[in-house]
Every structure is written in C-alpha cells, then in structure tokens.
Design a protein around this motif. Structure first.
Motif, mmCIF file in Angstrom:
data_model
loop_
_atom_site.group_PDB
_atom_site.id
_atom_site.type_symbol
_atom_site.label_atom_id
_atom_site.label_comp_id
_atom_site.label_asym_id
_atom_site.label_seq_id
_atom_site.Cartn_x
_atom_site.Cartn_y
_atom_site.Cartn_z
ATOM 1 N N GLU A 23 -3.400 11.507 0.072
ATOM 2 C CA GLU A 23 -3.107 11.656 1.498
ATOM 3 C C GLU A 23 -3.038 13.147 1.793
ATOM 4 O OE1 GLU A 23 -3.095 8.799 3.067
ATOM 5 O OE2 GLU A 23 -2.667 7.491 1.358
ATOM 6 N N TYR A 37 -5.895 -9.272 -6.911
ATOM 7 C CA TYR A 37 -4.665 -9.643 -7.613
ATOM 8 C C TYR A 37 -3.491 -9.535 -6.661
ATOM 9 C CZ TYR A 37 -7.874 -8.571 -11.380
ATOM 10 O OH TYR A 37 -8.972 -8.530 -12.188
ATOM 11 N N TYR A 93 -5.783 8.896 10.163
ATOM 12 C CA TYR A 93 -4.763 8.211 10.962
ATOM 13 C C TYR A 93 -4.065 9.235 11.854
ATOM 14 C CZ TYR A 93 -2.528 9.288 6.434
ATOM 15 O OH TYR A 93 -2.126 9.888 5.268
ATOM 16 N N ALA A 153 -14.432 -4.090 -2.185
ATOM 17 C CA ALA A 153 -14.463 -2.623 -2.030
ATOM 18 C C ALA A 153 -13.707 -1.957 -3.183
ATOM 19 C CB ALA A 153 -13.819 -2.241 -0.711
ATOM 20 N N LEU A 154 -14.313 -0.895 -3.724
ATOM 21 C CA LEU A 154 -13.618 -0.149 -4.787
ATOM 22 C C LEU A 154 -12.512 0.711 -4.200
ATOM 23 C CD1 LEU A 154 -16.590 1.116 -6.984
ATOM 24 C CD2 LEU A 154 -15.206 -0.946 -7.246
ATOM 25 N N GLY A 155 -12.682 1.045 -2.951
ATOM 26 C CA GLY A 155 -11.667 1.882 -2.310
ATOM 27 C C GLY A 155 -11.996 2.050 -0.849
ATOM 28 N N GLY A 156 -11.049 2.561 -0.121
ATOM 29 C CA GLY A 156 -11.303 2.784 1.294
ATOM 30 C C GLY A 156 -10.224 3.663 1.874
ATOM 31 N N PHE A 208 -8.149 3.995 -4.103
ATOM 32 C CA PHE A 208 -9.020 3.166 -4.949
ATOM 33 C C PHE A 208 -8.175 2.065 -5.566
ATOM 34 C CE2 PHE A 208 -11.510 7.234 -5.823
ATOM 35 C CZ PHE A 208 -12.590 6.848 -5.038
ATOM 36 N N GLY A 209 -8.804 0.925 -5.813
ATOM 37 C CA GLY A 209 -8.152 -0.108 -6.601
ATOM 38 C C GLY A 209 -8.543 0.102 -8.061
ATOM 39 N N PHE A 242 -1.525 -5.076 -8.101
ATOM 40 C CA PHE A 242 -2.691 -4.283 -8.482
ATOM 41 C C PHE A 242 -2.272 -2.818 -8.448
ATOM 42 C CE2 PHE A 242 -3.536 -2.977 -4.082
ATOM 43 C CZ PHE A 242 -2.874 -3.975 -3.383
ATOM 44 N N ARG A 259 -11.461 -1.930 8.885
ATOM 45 C CA ARG A 259 -10.395 -1.784 7.900
ATOM 46 C C ARG A 259 -9.186 -2.653 8.283
ATOM 47 N NH1 ARG A 259 -10.393 -0.180 3.697
ATOM 48 N NH2 ARG A 259 -8.635 1.252 3.678
ATOM 49 N N TYR A 268 -3.311 1.533 11.298
ATOM 50 C CA TYR A 268 -3.000 2.933 11.632
ATOM 51 C C TYR A 268 -4.219 3.831 11.813
ATOM 52 C CZ TYR A 268 -2.750 3.001 6.395
ATOM 53 O OH TYR A 268 -2.964 2.834 5.053
ATOM 54 N N TYR A 269 -5.411 3.300 11.588
ATOM 55 C CA TYR A 269 -6.577 4.190 11.607
ATOM 56 C C TYR A 269 -7.028 4.584 13.008
ATOM 57 C CZ TYR A 269 -7.116 3.097 6.673
ATOM 58 O OH TYR A 269 -6.911 2.954 5.332
ATOM 59 N N GLU A 314 0.881 -1.174 0.000
ATOM 60 C CA GLU A 314 0.000 0.000 0.000
ATOM 61 C C GLU A 314 0.911 1.214 0.000
ATOM 62 O OE1 GLU A 314 -1.379 1.885 3.356
ATOM 63 O OE2 GLU A 314 0.778 1.893 3.672
ATOM 64 N N THR A 322 0.323 4.405 1.770
ATOM 65 C CA THR A 322 0.267 5.421 2.832
ATOM 66 C C THR A 322 1.543 5.465 3.684
ATOM 67 O OG1 THR A 322 -2.082 4.987 2.857
ATOM 68 C CG2 THR A 322 -1.237 6.348 4.646
ATOM 69 N N LEU A 374 -5.956 -2.194 8.134
ATOM 70 C CA LEU A 374 -4.651 -1.615 8.456
ATOM 71 C C LEU A 374 -4.746 -0.992 9.843
ATOM 72 C CD1 LEU A 374 -5.593 -0.580 5.261
ATOM 73 C CD2 LEU A 374 -3.120 -0.675 5.162
HETATM 74 P P1 HAM Z 1 -7.000 -0.903 1.344
HETATM 75 O O1 HAM Z 1 -8.446 -0.979 1.712
HETATM 76 O O2 HAM Z 1 -6.125 -1.988 1.836
HETATM 77 O O3 HAM Z 1 -6.486 0.499 1.843
HETATM 78 O O4 HAM Z 1 -6.859 -0.822 -0.225
HETATM 79 C C1 HAM Z 1 -7.540 0.169 -0.957
HETATM 80 C C2 HAM Z 1 -8.149 -0.434 -2.201
HETATM 81 O O5 HAM Z 1 -7.138 -1.093 -2.968
HETATM 82 C C3 HAM Z 1 -9.189 -1.530 -1.949
HETATM 83 O O6 HAM Z 1 -10.437 -0.985 -1.647
HETATM 84 C C4 HAM Z 1 -9.186 -2.246 -3.290
HETATM 85 O O7 HAM Z 1 -9.981 -1.562 -4.224
HETATM 86 C C5 HAM Z 1 -7.734 -2.152 -3.705
HETATM 87 N N1 HAM Z 1 -7.060 -3.415 -3.397
HETATM 88 C C6 HAM Z 1 -6.533 -3.817 -2.232
HETATM 89 N N2 HAM Z 1 -6.010 -5.049 -2.335
HETATM 90 C C7 HAM Z 1 -6.226 -5.434 -3.617
HETATM 91 C C8 HAM Z 1 -5.920 -6.631 -4.372
HETATM 92 N N3 HAM Z 1 -5.278 -7.645 -3.833
HETATM 93 N N4 HAM Z 1 -6.290 -6.669 -5.678
HETATM 94 C C9 HAM Z 1 -6.942 -5.627 -6.262
HETATM 95 N N5 HAM Z 1 -7.249 -4.504 -5.590
HETATM 96 C C10 HAM Z 1 -6.900 -4.401 -4.301
HETATM 97 C C11 HAM Z 1 -5.201 0.949 1.694
HETATM 98 O O8 HAM Z 1 -4.371 0.423 0.998
HETATM 99 C C12 HAM Z 1 -4.946 2.236 2.419
HETATM 100 N N6 HAM Z 1 -3.550 2.624 2.173
HETATM 101 C C13 HAM Z 1 -5.914 3.310 1.982
HETATM 102 C C14 HAM Z 1 -5.638 4.594 2.676
HETATM 103 C C15 HAM Z 1 -5.002 5.660 2.138
HETATM 104 N N7 HAM Z 1 -5.967 4.898 3.899
HETATM 105 C C16 HAM Z 1 -5.547 6.127 4.175
HETATM 106 N N8 HAM Z 1 -4.929 6.565 3.137
#
Ligand code: HAM
Length: 453
Positions: free
Chosen positions: A130, A121, A288, A281-284, A307-308, A124, A257, A261-262, A80, A82, A259
């Motif tokens: 941020e 995947y 933090y 999830a499309l994103g999240g 977003f993914g 991805f 969630r 750190y939230y 990720e 962040t 991770l």
């Molecule tokens: P996350 O929920 O782990 O958050 O990932 C964010 C998005 O990345 C997910 O909603 C999904 O769309 C996409 N994603 C995660 N894993 C995969 C995977 N294996 N294959 C395809 N898509 C994937 C974070 O990563 C945090 N860093 C978000 C954040 C930013 N929070 C604060 N700032």
C-alpha cells in the motif's frame, strides 16, 4: 480423528519451502522499491471492514468471520489487509510524522467464508503493498509496474494484466445511475444477490457470475462513457506509461473489483497455468481515493495491490517453476553405537552453529541404513563417528557422490569442510548448490558466492 476446518489447508514441509521462497522474493523486491514491512493484527473491529471494504461488497455481506468477543464487541478476522493498514496509518498518525507517500508491504493470513474450490480457500495468505498519501498518477503506475516485475521475477511471464478506470466520485455517481436505469426493467428476473446489489452498489452487478445476469451485464453501459475529463486523462497517462514500459495489458470494462473503496484505476492479474488450470486472479488492486477519509483520517488517497500466495504457489508448482521438495541437508552425522551419542550430538551442534545444515541419526542402526538415510536427506557428506574416532579426536568424512572417504582430526574438520565447500558446493546465486568450478560457470566467486566463506 480431528480434521482441519473446511476450506483451510496445511502447508506441509514439502511445499512450505516454496511458499517461503515466494514470500522472500516478493519482500526483497518491495524493499528495492523502498517499501517497509508492516504487521497489523488479524483481528480488527468489524466496522473497519464494513466502512472500509463497504456494506455493499460480497465480502462484508457474506464472507466475513465476524463474532462478538467476550466483551460483546464485534470483531472480524481480516478478509483483506488494506482497510486494517489504513486504520493503522490513521491511528499512528503516519500521515503527519512521515514523508508521504508512506510505502508499506505485508504478508500474512486472511479469511473469507467462500465456497472452497480450485485456488479458493477460507484461510489464505496475501502479500501486498500500500502506498498512502500521494495522488501522483505515477505512484499508481509505479505500483502496477512493481506488481508486474514481481510476477516476472517469479518466472510467470505470461500473465494477463487487466485494467479499468472507475473514475472519480462524480464519474461513478453518474455511471451508477446509468446502470440502475439499464438494469431496472430486468430486476425481477435477476438473482437475489443482484437485487440487493442494485440498491447498495449497482457496479457489483457487473461482477455477477449467474448466467442471466452476466449476459445482461455484457450489454450494460460502459464506465468509459461516464468518465470525467480528469479521470480520462489520468487513465490515458497511466496507459501511456504501461505502453512505454512494454507492460502488456488489456482494458476490461467489466472489471470493477470486489471491494467498494476503489476509484480511478483498478487492475488484476489473470493467469492460466500451462496445463490449462485457471486458479482465478493471482492478484489485484487499484487506487482508492477516499478510504483514508472514510475511516476517519485526512483526505488523502492510496493505491496498492495484493497477491494470493496460495494461488502463486499452485501455479508455480503446476508450471514446474517450483518443485515440491524438502530442502537437502549439507551433512549427516552417523554415530556408530550408543557410546558415542553425546559426542555425536555435540559435534552436530558445532557444525550447525558453524553454518552447516546438519542432521544426526538417533537410531542404533546399521551403517548401510544410515547411508540410505543420508542419501534420502540429500546430504553431500556423511560424518562418521565411532568409538575409535572419539578416542583419537578424529572423524571420518565421506563424500557421498564420489564414494571417497577421509579420516581427519576434529580440530581440522571445519577448515576441511570449508575447503570442500569452496571448491565443490558453492551456494552462489547462479548455481544454488551446484559445483562452481564447473565448465561454463559464470559465478564470480568473490562477489557472487554465498558459500561458507
Ligand atoms: P482481492 O482481489 O480481494 O483484493 O484479493 C487479492 C488476491 O488475494 C486475489 O487476487 C487472490 O489471488 C487472493 N485471494 C482472494 N481471496 C482468496 C481466497 N478465498 N483464496 C485464495 N486466494 C484468495 C484485495 O484483497 C485488496 N485488498 C487488494 C488491494 C490492496 N487493493 C488495494 N490494495
């Protein structure tokens, strides 16, 4: 035959166009919110993630591509963005040299060793933002509304925004104790992962997909009962903003969630495609409060989301908002015979450098076959060049939709094409290549039109 690594995929030209469109739309919206692009390395020292994302998270425990480099240093391919961005914020002392909040956006590959499945995947692409160094709840609200606007701009008007409040440190400490108390009598029957989660971070148990643990988690105490007055007020004000902004949301008290750190508000966007496919999830994202300090920086908070892009692409294709297609060319140059190859290539390059997307036939084939190729490439006009034309400094332009052709002097070619494009093939925002002189056309060709003029 060599194959791609399990869980990775090739984005072929037929889909990469859609991929780029998504990235460029999201970047342009982030720019409107005055966010600036940051590019950090794929490789970070492993501790950035073990300290940042948290030892108790599934990502750090099971999913990281971690290895020792040739200097025996443990490095990790980012799972990720962040934590790496916060590392950069601290290392580059952005907190001291720039106005706060420092608002950053990014796009690029991330890696997690997860079980590959629909929308999941091992490599991805994430697009995210941020905002670092500002504790205003309106900063959190702005970030959520930006994510929401981005999904709307992509044409996804049926997303489900789920929010929850994890509270401040004291709220979470009290809540974790309550969860431990609740799960303790059932610990023996719970999955091995949850036994570890119980010790490392009991909040993680609420995320468990194993049926027994999931059922149990539904009856667990709710975080809302343990929030401090400040956290509750902060959450209420953000909800008030969402209500006033007509942003639909639902409160999901199981949303913790993945991770560590939230703190305070967390959110996720769920979406089921019109064909009923759930890509996850499309994103999240979320707030933090302590990550910057945890990674050795000042005691400043941050907020962001990712977003993914792979999932966005999959749902946009599934809902037929995007099409799988290789973008068309404007012109197809057709040399007749091998004696005009040099002239044809030079003419093609001149057209390209004048702004026309142009392709050239390299094969010595019949004119009819070249026309078929031109049509397949979506060309609007064919530029035909034979020995006679070269001798007379002329070319033949054929409008492929009208079956009309005209011989013109090479020196007049650009102005002729510009004229054709001006009247027939405007690339304005509203038409994307359709004729802008059509009835009902709303484009104001002076301000809107992005055609070759
Ligand atoms: P996350 O929920 O782990 O958050 O990932 C964010 C998005 O990345 C997910 O909603 C999904 O769309 C996409 N994603 C995660 N894993 C995969 C995977 N294996 N294959 C395809 N898509 C994937 C974070 O990563 C945090 N860093 C978000 C954040 C930013 N929070 C604060 N700032």
């Amino acid at each position: 035959m060599a194959n791609n690594v399990k869980g990775t995929r090739d984005i072929l030209p037929i889909t990469s166009n859609g991929f780029s469109k998504i990235e460029s739309l999201l970047s342009s919206i982030a720019t409107l919110f005055n966010y600036h692009e940051i590019r950090t390395p794929v490789l970070e020292y492993s501790e950035v993630f073990s300290r940042g994302v948290g030892e108790g998270s599934d990502i750090v425990r099971k999913e990281m591509y971690t290895f020792l480099d040739k200097g025996d240093r443990s490095v990790t391919m980012r799972p990720e963005f962040t934590a790496g961005i916060v590392r950069s914020f601290i290392q580059n002392k952005m907190y001291a040299t720039e106005e706060l909040p420092v608002k950053l956006f990014y796009s690029g590959p991330a890696f997690r060793y997860e079980r590959p499945q629909l929308g999941r995947y091992r490599q991805f692409t994430q697009f995210g933002v941020e905002s670092l160094g500002c504790n205003s709840l309106y900063n959190d609200a702005e970030v959520i509304s930006m994510a929401y606007s981005m999904l709307l701009a992509l044409g996804l008007d049926n997303v489900k925004l789920k929010i929850n409040c994890l509270g401040d440190e004291q709220s979470r400490t009290n809540y974790k104790e309550a969860l431990k108390e609740y799960f303790k009598p059932h610990l023996e029957e719970m999955c091995p992962d949850c036994k570890q989660r119980y010790e490392l971070n009991p909040l993680r148990i609420l995320d468990c997909k194993v049926p027994y643990d999931h059922e149990l988690a539904l009856g667990a105490p709710k975080i809302a009962e343990y929030l401090s007055t400040e956290s509750k007020e902060r959450f209420d004000k953000i909800k008030e903003f969402l209500d006033k902004s007509k942003i639909n949301y639902e409160i999901d008290d199981q949303l913790v969630r993945g991770l560590d750190y939230y703190s305070e508000i967390v959110f996720e966007f769920a979406y089921v495609s019109k064909k009923g496919k759930d890509y996850g999830a499309l994103g999240g994202g979320g707030h933090y409060g302590h990550l910057i300090k945890e990674l050795g920086g000042p005691d400043l908070p941050g907020v962001g989301f990712s977003f993914g892009i792979d999932r966005l692409l999959d749902v946009l294709l599934d809902d037929e908002i995007l099409k799988e297609e290789v973008p068309a060319v404007d012109l197809y140059v057709m040399p007749i015979g091998n004696n005009v190859r040099n002239e044809a290539l030079n003419l093609t390059n001149m057209l390209r450098l004048s702004g026309y997307k142009t392709d050239l036939c390299f094969d010595d084939i019949k004119l009819g076959s070249m026309f078929k190729r031109a049509t397949k490439k979506g060309a609007k006009f064919a530029v035909i060049l034979g020995e006679d034309e070269v001798k007379n400094n002329k070319v033949i332009i054929k409008d492929l939709s009208k079956e009309e052709q005209k011989e013109i002097e090479v020196k007049d070619l650009l102005s002729y094409l510009d004229e054709l494009y001006r009247s027939h093939h405007c690339h304005c925002h509203s038409h994307e290549g359709e004729c802008c002189s059509e009835e009902g056309c709303e484009c104001d060709s002076d301000s809107d039109c992005k055609c070759h003029h």
